[in-house]
Design a protein around this motif. Sequence first.
Motif, short mmCIF file in Angstrom:
data_model
loop_
_atom_site.label_atom_id
_atom_site.label_comp_id
_atom_site.label_asym_id
_atom_site.label_seq_id
_atom_site.Cartn_x
_atom_site.Cartn_y
_atom_site.Cartn_z
N LEU A 120 33.04 7.92 41.91
CA LEU A 120 32.96 7.81 43.26
C LEU A 120 32.25 8.69 44.28
O LEU A 120 32.62 10.02 44.22
CB LEU A 120 34.72 8.05 43.75
CG LEU A 120 35.63 7.00 43.29
CD1 LEU A 120 37.03 7.40 43.64
CD2 LEU A 120 35.35 5.77 43.26
N ASP A 121 31.48 8.48 44.87
CA ASP A 121 30.41 9.10 45.53
C ASP A 121 30.58 9.28 47.12
O ASP A 121 30.33 8.26 47.88
CB ASP A 121 29.04 8.64 45.45
CG ASP A 121 27.81 9.30 46.27
OD1 ASP A 121 27.91 10.62 46.11
OD2 ASP A 121 26.84 8.86 46.87
N GLY A 122 31.36 10.48 47.15
CA GLY A 122 31.87 10.63 48.76
C GLY A 122 32.74 12.14 48.56
O GLY A 122 32.90 12.73 47.74
N THR A 123 32.93 12.41 49.75
CA THR A 123 33.66 13.87 50.00
C THR A 123 35.00 13.70 49.24
O THR A 123 35.20 12.54 49.04
CB THR A 123 33.87 14.15 51.36
OG1 THR A 123 34.80 13.06 52.15
CG2 THR A 123 32.82 14.26 52.05
N TRP A 124 36.03 14.43 49.00
CA TRP A 124 37.16 14.37 48.31
C TRP A 124 38.02 13.68 49.08
O TRP A 124 38.66 12.65 48.47
CB TRP A 124 37.91 15.69 48.16
CG TRP A 124 37.39 16.56 46.88
CD1 TRP A 124 36.34 17.60 46.91
CD2 TRP A 124 37.58 16.10 45.50
NE1 TRP A 124 36.19 17.84 45.67
CE2 TRP A 124 36.77 17.02 44.95
CE3 TRP A 124 38.17 15.36 44.84
CZ2 TRP A 124 37.01 17.26 43.34
CZ3 TRP A 124 38.26 15.27 43.53
CH2 TRP A 124 37.58 16.24 42.78
N LYS A 125 38.09 13.65 50.47
CA LYS A 125 38.80 12.95 51.36
C LYS A 125 38.32 11.29 51.26
O LYS A 125 39.05 10.37 51.40
CB LYS A 125 38.59 13.41 52.71
CG LYS A 125 39.55 12.48 53.83
CD LYS A 125 39.40 13.25 55.16
CE LYS A 125 40.31 12.52 56.17
NZ LYS A 125 40.09 12.95 57.63
N LYS A 126 37.19 11.17 51.35
CA LYS A 126 36.63 9.76 51.37
C LYS A 126 36.82 8.99 49.78
O LYS A 126 37.09 7.90 49.80
CB LYS A 126 34.90 9.79 51.56
CG LYS A 126 34.71 10.11 53.04
CD LYS A 126 35.30 9.28 53.98
CE LYS A 126 34.62 9.95 55.29
NZ LYS A 126 35.31 8.93 56.65
N ALA A 127 36.66 9.83 49.11
CA ALA A 127 36.79 9.50 47.58
C ALA A 127 38.32 8.94 47.26
O ALA A 127 38.52 7.88 46.79
CB ALA A 127 36.62 10.35 46.47
N PHE A 128 39.24 9.82 47.97
CA PHE A 128 40.51 9.67 47.65
C PHE A 128 41.20 8.06 48.43
O PHE A 128 41.76 7.35 47.96
CB PHE A 128 41.25 10.62 48.36
CG PHE A 128 43.11 10.49 48.30
CD1 PHE A 128 43.57 10.41 47.07
CD2 PHE A 128 43.55 10.23 49.54
CE1 PHE A 128 45.00 10.14 47.06
CE2 PHE A 128 44.91 10.03 49.66
CZ PHE A 128 45.59 9.99 48.19
#
Length: 216
Positions: A120-128
């Motif tokens: 999942l390529d994104g910040t932790w918040k976006k990935a979550f």
Amino acid sequence: MSRYCEQCKKAKKACICRWIQVIDAKTELWILQHPSEINRAIGTARILTLSLPNAHLWVGEDFSEHDEINTLLSDENRDAWIIYPGKGSVPISQLAASLPEHTDTVEVGSSNKIRTFILLDGTWKKAFKMWQLSNNLQQLPTVNLDNADNGNYRIRKSPKEQGVSTVEAGYLALIAIEEPSEKFQPLIDTFNKMIDFQIQQMPEGLYQKNYGASSD
């Protein structure tokens, strides 16, 4: 004339193609990229897709109804794991130990299966959020990178103690499963050169102020 490279999608002056080396990986990597990552100068997903013929990238937030991904996931000749350090995730060292020693495919009975890791390529918040929205991903076994120490993403802070970039996550997954692990070193070399270049473009003192050892 576009000022962006057609291959790596970065500004031509920051093009990473000069550092890319193609690597023969047997394991598939799928990168599911949050739309907010597409134009990030320090994004690392393209290092994986340019270096690894078996790497594929899709952009989105909710992949539940993604026809291509669901078709691939329904292939009985594929075993897929998602790299996500959630509750119940298996350490990648444990997964590697359970597989036939670093072979190209997973042997199940008399059949061979393609190995696929999903990032999942994104910040932790976006990935979550991507994880929460994508019901199909929640059906997959999860793996955590217990072979990771602190990442080298020097110009993008992570709230997680062992937070790593997407290219580092792909690298760590691959070296745990395939041998010789040294063949994947160009991924990290390209990553380091990209970061060094970006730091060099910063005004004097900016990097130390925002990302130096004394910065919280």
